[in-house]
Every structure is written in C-alpha cells, then in structure tokens.
Design a protein around this motif. Structure first.
Motif, short mmCIF file in Angstrom:
data_model
loop_
_atom_site.label_atom_id
_atom_site.label_comp_id
_atom_site.label_asym_id
_atom_site.label_seq_id
_atom_site.Cartn_x
_atom_site.Cartn_y
_atom_site.Cartn_z
N ALA A 208 -66.86 53.91 -66.59
CA ALA A 208 -65.82 53.81 -65.44
C ALA A 208 -66.43 54.23 -64.15
CB ALA A 208 -64.84 54.81 -65.70
N VAL A 209 -66.56 53.43 -63.51
CA VAL A 209 -67.03 53.49 -62.02
C VAL A 209 -65.77 53.98 -61.20
CG1 VAL A 209 -68.01 52.51 -59.73
CG2 VAL A 209 -68.74 51.66 -62.18
N VAL A 210 -66.01 55.23 -60.33
CA VAL A 210 -65.03 55.84 -59.59
C VAL A 210 -65.22 55.41 -58.09
CG1 VAL A 210 -63.71 57.91 -59.36
CG2 VAL A 210 -64.71 57.64 -61.39
N MET A 211 -64.26 54.89 -57.62
CA MET A 211 -64.12 54.54 -56.39
C MET A 211 -63.04 55.19 -55.40
SD MET A 211 -64.46 50.88 -57.43
CE MET A 211 -63.92 51.38 -58.84
N PRO A 212 -63.67 55.64 -54.06
CA PRO A 212 -62.54 56.54 -53.19
C PRO A 212 -61.31 55.83 -52.85
CG PRO A 212 -64.81 55.64 -51.97
CD PRO A 212 -64.97 55.40 -53.19
N GLY A 213 -60.15 56.26 -53.05
CA GLY A 213 -59.03 55.69 -52.81
C GLY A 213 -58.47 54.44 -53.55
N VAL A 214 -59.21 54.17 -54.78
CA VAL A 214 -58.99 53.39 -55.60
C VAL A 214 -58.55 53.60 -56.97
CG1 VAL A 214 -60.10 51.02 -56.87
CG2 VAL A 214 -60.77 51.47 -54.37
N ASN A 215 -59.37 54.36 -57.54
CA ASN A 215 -58.98 54.75 -59.10
C ASN A 215 -59.26 56.33 -59.26
OD1 ASN A 215 -61.86 54.60 -58.97
ND2 ASN A 215 -61.90 53.62 -61.00
N GLU A 216 -59.46 57.11 -58.31
CA GLU A 216 -59.72 58.47 -58.50
C GLU A 216 -58.34 58.83 -59.61
OE1 GLU A 216 -59.75 58.28 -54.81
OE2 GLU A 216 -61.13 60.14 -54.38
N VAL A 217 -57.12 58.46 -59.13
CA VAL A 217 -56.11 58.77 -59.89
C VAL A 217 -56.15 58.32 -61.42
CG1 VAL A 217 -54.29 58.89 -58.02
CG2 VAL A 217 -54.85 56.57 -59.32
N ASP A 218 -57.19 57.67 -61.57
CA ASP A 218 -57.27 57.12 -63.25
C ASP A 218 -58.06 58.11 -64.03
OD1 ASP A 218 -55.77 54.62 -63.46
OD2 ASP A 218 -57.01 54.27 -61.71
N ILE A 219 -58.67 58.90 -63.27
CA ILE A 219 -60.04 59.83 -63.96
C ILE A 219 -59.29 60.56 -65.02
CG2 ILE A 219 -61.25 61.78 -64.02
CD1 ILE A 219 -61.94 60.78 -60.87
N VAL A 220 -58.17 61.17 -65.07
CA VAL A 220 -57.51 61.87 -66.30
C VAL A 220 -56.93 60.90 -67.40
CG1 VAL A 220 -55.76 63.41 -66.89
CG2 VAL A 220 -57.52 64.01 -64.90
N PRO A 221 -56.16 59.96 -66.71
CA PRO A 221 -55.65 59.04 -67.83
C PRO A 221 -56.64 58.36 -68.67
CG PRO A 221 -54.49 58.91 -65.71
CD PRO A 221 -55.66 59.64 -65.33
N LEU A 222 -57.80 57.83 -68.01
CA LEU A 222 -58.81 57.14 -68.78
C LEU A 222 -59.54 58.19 -69.68
CD1 LEU A 222 -60.94 55.33 -66.17
CD2 LEU A 222 -59.91 54.37 -68.18
N ARG A 234 -67.74 57.67 -69.93
CA ARG A 234 -68.58 58.18 -69.05
C ARG A 234 -68.55 57.64 -67.70
NH1 ARG A 234 -73.87 57.07 -71.42
NH2 ARG A 234 -73.41 54.95 -70.10
N PHE A 235 -67.96 58.63 -66.93
CA PHE A 235 -67.91 58.37 -65.52
C PHE A 235 -69.25 58.15 -64.75
CE2 PHE A 235 -64.09 60.82 -66.67
CZ PHE A 235 -63.07 59.79 -66.23
N ILE A 236 -69.19 57.17 -63.90
CA ILE A 236 -70.52 56.83 -63.14
C ILE A 236 -70.09 56.74 -61.57
CG2 ILE A 236 -72.10 55.01 -62.69
CD1 ILE A 236 -71.26 53.52 -65.29
N GLU A 237 -70.95 57.41 -60.92
CA GLU A 237 -70.99 57.37 -59.40
C GLU A 237 -71.19 55.94 -58.87
OE1 GLU A 237 -72.29 61.98 -57.97
OE2 GLU A 237 -73.61 60.35 -57.90
N GLN A 238 -70.28 55.39 -57.96
CA GLN A 238 -70.67 54.16 -57.52
C GLN A 238 -71.87 53.93 -56.42
OE1 GLN A 238 -67.70 52.82 -54.64
NE2 GLN A 238 -68.47 50.73 -54.45
#
Ligand code: SAM
Ligand code: SF4
Length: 381
Positions: A208-222, A234-238
């Motif tokens: 999962a790539v995490v992007m500001p203002g896009v899917n930070e809210v998905d971190i815990v549900p994912l 595995r979370f990946i910095e964009q």
C-alpha cells in the motif's frame, strides 16, 4: 521510542579499497578494465564499486496496465511501447538464464506495468523455475501485481512454479479505490487477495502506497483487513516516480507518521525476522480492541530512511535495458546488442558493467535530484 528502532538508516555504502571508483561506462564498449570476474569459468557476480552484490532481478514484462494509479501513471497520454521493441518470450528467458547461470541472480520478481497482462506469463515463469543457480538451487520467483484476474490464475501460476505474490492495494474503500486507480475494480482485487491466501501461498504480501490527503484514513482499515485475512501488509512511502506534480518531499506521508497511526490501533513490537536486504521493517501487530487479531505489518521507508546500502537488485525493463537503480538516469540496452548477435558471455559482461557503476544511493534528498525519465509503470516497480 520504538519508532527509532526501524528508522535507523543503514550506513551509506563506501567504495571498497579493492574496487576503485571508475568513470561510468557510457556504452557496452566501455567496460571497466578491472571489472571483477568471480568464477574460474569466467562467471561473474553483479557486484558494484561499493561491494553490493545483486542477487534479486526485477523483470518488467510489459509497460501496459489496466489501472491508472494516480501516483504511477497519468490519466491519459502515455504511449505504450511498440510490440517490436518489447523483448519476446525467448529473449526474456534468455536474459533471465544468463542472469541466473552467469551472474549469480537467485530471485526473479516479475512486474510491470501489469505482469498479468503479459501473454504466456505462466510459460515464462515455468522456464524460470526450471533454471538452477550456480549453487544448484531452484530460482525463487515472485510476482508484483495489481491483482486483477489473479483469482482465476493463481492455481495455474502456482503450478508454473510461482513461489510468492505481492498484490497492490491502497484502500479498501470502493470510492477511494476508483478515484485512486481511475477504475472501479476493488472487488476484483479483494477476491484475488483472498484467493491467493486460500491457495496456501505464504506469505501473501499486500503493498500500500500512502499519499497525503488521499488514503491516510485507510492505514488502519487496510491493516485490520490484512491481519484478519492472514496477509502481510507493507506500507510504502510514496516515491517521486509518477506524474511530476504528484509528489512533494515536504508533504509526503512518512514512515514515522504511518507508524504513529498504526500504533493507535495496534500493539506493535519489532518482528524478529532478520532484515538483511529486505526493505520492509517488520512489526508484530495485535489489535488493541481484539487481541485475537494478530500478524505482521511492514513499513518501507524508501524515502526517509533509504536502504540503498543493502540494495541487492538489478532491473530488466520490458524493452531489454538494464537499470542498476529504480532512480537511475542512464540505462544499458541489452536488447540491441542481443539482436545484433552478442554471445551469452558478452551480454553477461555488459550487464556486469552496468551494475558496477551503480550509484551509492537514490539521491532523492540531493539538491538537483531529477526523476527518471520513464514512469514507474515502464521501469517496473
Ligand atoms: N502493476 C503492478 C502493481 O501495481 O503491483 C506492478 C507494477 S507497480 C509499478 C509495482 C509497485 O510499485 C506497486 O506496489 C505500486 O504501488 C508501486 N508504486 C508505483 N508508483 C509508486 C510510487 N510513486 N511510489 C511508491 N510506490 C509506487
Ligand atoms: Fe498499473 Fe501498478 Fe502502476 Fe497501478 S501501480 S498504474 S496497477 S503499473
């Protein structure tokens, strides 16, 4: 306190005394005179000036894709590579064989673009798993995919010898999936992740790539979704690899921020697995509200804490060029010398020369950093 543990960067690589710094070769004819030859029969390893040895080859099988992830591709206007420029199956397999038999590669990861779109993928995988390394071991094979259609092919891919799969999923919210990938395909990806886990493949990794203002809210549900399923998220910095306006160093979501969000919902402790050249810092995670939900989560801090000092990768693009780094600004075209009649030994020597001049790091934080000219989809992630 614990965050510091995974945020320790490795030391930047230093040129070894027995491998003096050299001017990068500009083409196949300019191989360094003292390029190391490893084996008595002239076999080499893909060693660079800093002593790093590439054992992992990323093979991009196509630049085409059936999604249009905003961080990877523009919505439109990207031209596909003409078929005649793409390596044929036989050419691809020949270069993989050279990498395994003459250059010490032990793991092949197929990627793209979307590798499931490559006709004969299963044949390429079974030809690869039939190869033996110089130590007589089976080559490990892996696939990085967006998962579309994987549910129907997972059994065949396993029969072809595929060992592992990484599936990309940045949100489990259908609306956000649509705006992020520009396609309404979430349910297909979820079915594929579930089919991969059910097939018994271990571990099934989700990226999962995490992007500001896009899917930070998905971190815990994912994370909850993957832990409950038994997949390793595995979370990946964009990284600055997509359309140029997409990424700004100042407002990217960092590994530390991802960790902080996770820590609110999960008890995290460092996983014991040795990290080696693996990019993800792994954490044992237990849901704070439901302690029966446990598993492993990873965070890949490619930008804020690069792992370039441990990098063991070489890359082959679908048009047959060698890239010694995701962020390299130069490429070495093997396809053209192969089509001009080069022998396996000549191709191996050129490949070794391309790796020898790998830079110490990706340089994202350097003043004057320039993105590679190709988008991520054409390099192979
Ligand atoms: N289509 C396949 C997929 O999406 O998994 C394989 C190719 S894709 C380029 C490989 C990986 O690169 C994916 O996990 C994707 O999320 C990641 N990726 C693409 N662009 C990225 C970027 N700008 N920063 C970080 N990761 C990126
Ligand atoms: Fe396609 Fe993968 Fe790029 Fe998304 S990240 S557009 S799925 S190549």
């Amino acid at each position: 306190m614990t965050t510091r543990l995974f945020l320790q960067p490795g030391p930047p690589p230093q040129a070894t005394s027995q491998s003096p710094l050299l001017t990068p070769p500009v083409g196949p004819g300019d191989l360094p005179a003292d390029l190391p030859v490893a084996g008595p029969d002239g076999t080499r390893t893909l060693v660079d000036r800093f002593g790093r040895v590439a054992r992992d080859l990323r093979v991009s099988l196509t630049d085409r894709c059936n999604l249009r992830c905003t961080y990877c591709m523009p919505a439109e206007g990207l031209e596909w590579m003409p078929t005649e420029q793409t390596l044929s199956d036989a050419e691809t397999i020949r270069l993989i064989r050279i990498a395994v038999e003459k250059l010490g590669i032990r793991q092949i990861r197929f990627t793209g673009g979307e590798p499931l779109l490559r006709k004969n993928l299963e044949d390429i995988i079974s030809a690869t798993t039939a190869l033996r390394t110089d130590e007589g071991e089976t080559v490990r094979t892996a696939l990085t995919t967006n998962g579309l259609g994987l549910d129907k092919r997972i059994v065949g891919l396993r029969e072809a010898g595929l060992h592992r799969v990484n599936i990309s999923l940045d949100t489990i919210d259908a609306q956000r999936y649509l705006s992020l990938t520009r396609r309404d395909r979430l349910s297909g990806v979820l079915s594929s992740i579930e089919a991969a886990v059910a097939s018994g493949m271990q571990p099934v990794k989700v990226n999962a790539v995490v992007m500001p203002g896009v899917n930070e809210v998905d971190i815990v549900p994912l994370a909850s979704y993957c832990l409950e399923l038994g997949a390793q998220l595995r979370f990946i910095e964009q990284m600055p690899l997509g359309p140029r306006e997409q990424w700004r160093r100042g407002d990217m979501v960092t590994a530390a921020q991802i960790f902080e969000r996770l820590e609110q919902a999960f008890i995290l402790s460092p996983a014991r697995e040795p990290r080696g050249s693996a990019p993800a810092a792994l954490w044992n995670a237990t849901d704070r509200n439901n302690t029966s939900v446990t598993g492993t989560l990873g965070i890949i801090a490619s930008v804020t804490h690069p792992f370039c000092g441990d990098c063991d990768r070489s890359r082959l693009t679908s048009d047959g060029t060698i890239r010694n780094c995701l962020f390299a600004r130069t490429e070495t075209p093997l396809r053209d010398i192969m089509r001009a009649g080069a022998t396996d030994e000549e191709l191996a020597a050129v490949w070794a020369g391309a790796m020898w001049v790998k830079k110490p790091g990706h340089g994202i934080d350097d003043e004057g950093f320039l993105q590679p000219d190709r988008p991520m989809s054409a390099i192979g992630g």
